[in-house]
Design an enzyme around this catalytic site. Structure first.
Site, short mmCIF file in Angstrom:
data_model
loop_
_atom_site.label_atom_id
_atom_site.label_comp_id
_atom_site.label_asym_id
_atom_site.label_seq_id
_atom_site.Cartn_x
_atom_site.Cartn_y
_atom_site.Cartn_z
N LYS A 100 -18.10 24.16 -35.30
CA LYS A 100 -17.55 24.73 -36.54
C LYS A 100 -16.07 24.41 -36.66
CE LYS A 100 -20.81 28.62 -36.77
NZ LYS A 100 -20.97 30.08 -36.57
N ARG A 124 -33.33 49.69 -44.79
CA ARG A 124 -33.13 50.65 -43.71
C ARG A 124 -31.88 51.49 -43.91
NH1 ARG A 124 -32.52 48.68 -37.44
NH2 ARG A 124 -31.97 50.68 -36.50
N SER A 125 -30.84 50.90 -44.50
CA SER A 125 -29.58 51.61 -44.69
C SER A 125 -29.45 52.22 -46.08
CB SER A 125 -28.40 50.65 -44.45
OG SER A 125 -28.37 50.23 -43.11
N ARG A 183 -15.96 33.41 -24.42
CA ARG A 183 -15.96 34.86 -24.61
C ARG A 183 -15.15 35.51 -23.49
NH1 ARG A 183 -17.33 36.57 -29.58
NH2 ARG A 183 -19.39 35.88 -30.22
N ARG A 226 -20.96 26.74 -45.73
CA ARG A 226 -19.64 26.18 -45.43
C ARG A 226 -19.59 24.66 -45.53
NH1 ARG A 226 -18.77 29.96 -40.14
NH2 ARG A 226 -18.21 31.89 -41.24
N GLN A 276 -10.04 38.75 -35.84
CA GLN A 276 -11.10 37.97 -36.46
C GLN A 276 -11.93 38.80 -37.44
OE1 GLN A 276 -11.66 39.47 -33.69
NE2 GLN A 276 -13.77 40.15 -33.90
N HIS A 313 -9.11 37.55 -31.54
CA HIS A 313 -9.26 36.31 -30.78
C HIS A 313 -7.90 35.71 -30.45
CE1 HIS A 313 -13.39 36.67 -31.64
NE2 HIS A 313 -13.56 35.73 -32.54
N CYS A 346 -14.16 32.49 -38.24
CA CYS A 346 -12.96 33.21 -37.84
C CYS A 346 -12.03 32.37 -36.96
CB CYS A 346 -13.33 34.51 -37.14
SG CYS A 346 -14.46 34.31 -35.75
N GLY A 399 -22.10 47.06 -42.12
CA GLY A 399 -21.71 46.28 -40.96
C GLY A 399 -20.22 46.37 -40.69
N SER A 421 -15.81 41.91 -30.41
CA SER A 421 -16.08 42.27 -31.79
C SER A 421 -16.59 41.10 -32.61
CB SER A 421 -14.83 42.86 -32.44
OG SER A 421 -13.74 41.98 -32.30
#
Length: 388
Positions: A267, A86-87, A289, A146, A371, A296, A183, A59, A213
């Site tokens: 958050k 899969r990876s 966004r 968290r 971020q 960011h 982030c 990722g 991103s």
């Protein structure tokens, strides 16, 4: 697996690396040797280092983990690269060695000291406790743990004391969980905390301008595709988001809660209170966004318990770890996402008195941070460094 011996700089060929455990790595990683003469020293330094696993290595954040590990010369003894079935089997070249990505399984954590997780909340919930049971210290980048009271939520420059009881040495094989904040929270608190320490923040209003991103590689690719389509007069493709992203902005795509706030905004509220260990601080947020590829930006209004003038604030921020001040009023030069893309530091500027509050009790600041870097991978690896 053997760790690399030399000091290298990692280069990732694809800017659109897959953001999730289930999506494959677009292209293999490659490296450039910085100092071949240092190879013997680097090997010696790593002999007593921890064994590390990277979960979700294919990722976007997983790839950034590798980049940061290399850039900071993290002293690992060996490294295990993990992803979905899969990876599994893909080859990744990292620090002059080629590794095979292994399928994530419970036994993947046997002999692993530190596991860096960035594979999504469901994977963290399933495999984080499994890793801990096998004696691994997990640094998790998802939101899964968290707000669990006993799990430290850590920004190393802000509240390292929260994890002071967790160390690699002398732990008798005990595992533990440490959570990486969201982030947006990290970027905000890197700038707000030094000021909070000086004058105590009683209320904070945050407006975020969040890059593509943050929603992963597919969102970045769609922004590029939509930009081309709109410029060509075509109907934009809207697979990731349900509306046009190019040349537009909209409320963050996180689920909206009954109180009208979305999950991203809450958050910031909840994590700030936990990190500052202050349930009374008032926080409100609006998360948006914007059609920016990476990094960011955040507008932050702070109300203090006691006066804080802008000159004092500027001096405090100039001396703060992990913060760079870009605040040139004469040339109208302040932080931008491009200034901080792929950079470690969080940039802060537009430092000015809040005219709506008397007695120098308020400030406005503008903050930008990468971020993927400080908002995710770098922060997690700084946590891992605290464990050594």
């Amino acid at each position: 697996m053997q760790a690399a011996a030399s000091a290298h700089r990692l280069h990732l060929f694809s800017p659109f690396a897959s953001p999730s455990l289930s999506q494959p790595l677009a292209k293999p990683c490659a490296i450039r040797v910085r100092n071949p003469a240092a190879a013997t020293v680097r090997m010696a330094l790593r002999e007593d280092g921890p064994s590390v696993a990277v979960v979700g290595v294919t990722g976007a954040v997983g790839q950034e983990f590798l980049r940061v590990l290399s850039d900071r010369d993290f002293p690992y003894r060996d490294i295990r690269l993990l992803a979905s079935r899969r990876s599994a089997g893909k080859r990744i070249t990292f620090e002059d060695r080629e590794y095979t990505v292994e399928e994530l399984r419970p036994e993947s954590f046997d002999g692993i000291d530190i596991a860096l997780f960035s594979a999504g909340g469901s994977i963290s919930k399933e495999f984080g406790p499994v890793a801990v049971e096998r004696g691994t210290i997990v640094v998790d980048n998802s939101s899964a743990f968290r707000m669990v009271p006993e799990v430290p939520l850590v920004i190393p420059e802000v509240n390292p004391e929260a994890m002071s009881h967790i160390k690699l040495k002398g732990r008798s094989g005990k595992g533990a969980l440490i959570a990486n904040p969201n982030c947006s929270t990290i970027i905000c608190l890197m700038a707000a905390t030094p000021l909070h320490r000086h004058a105590k923040v009683v209320r904070m209003v945050v407006s975020t301008y969040q890059a593509a991103s943050g929603a992963g590689a597919a969102a970045m690719e769609e922004l590029v595709q939509q930009t081309r389509e709109v410029l060509d007069g075509k109907e934009p493709t809207c697979n990731i988001f349900k509306k046009q992203y190019a040349f537009n902005l909209f409320s963050h795509n996180a689920a909206v809660l009954p109180n009208g706030y979305n999950e991203e905004e809450m958050k910031l509220v909840k994590e700030t209170r936990k990190i500052w260990n202050d349930t009374n601080v008032k926080v409100t947020a609006t998360c948006i966004r914007v059609p920016v590829m990476r990094a960011h930006a955040e507008s932050v209004n702070l109300q203090f318990e006691k006066p804080m003038d802008e000159d004092t604030a500027r001096q405090i921020l100039e001396g703060a770890a992990g913060v760079v001040v870009i605040d040139d009023r004469d040339s109208n030069h302040f932080p931008t996402p491009l200034d901080v893309s792929s950079k470690d530091d969080v940039a802060v500027g537009r430092i000015r008195q809040d005219l709506s509050l008397d007695g120098n009790l308020g400030l406005d600041i503008f903050v930008c941070g990468d971020q993927i870097r400080k908002g995710a991978a770098l922060n997690a690896i700084q946590i891992a460094e605290k464990l050594l």
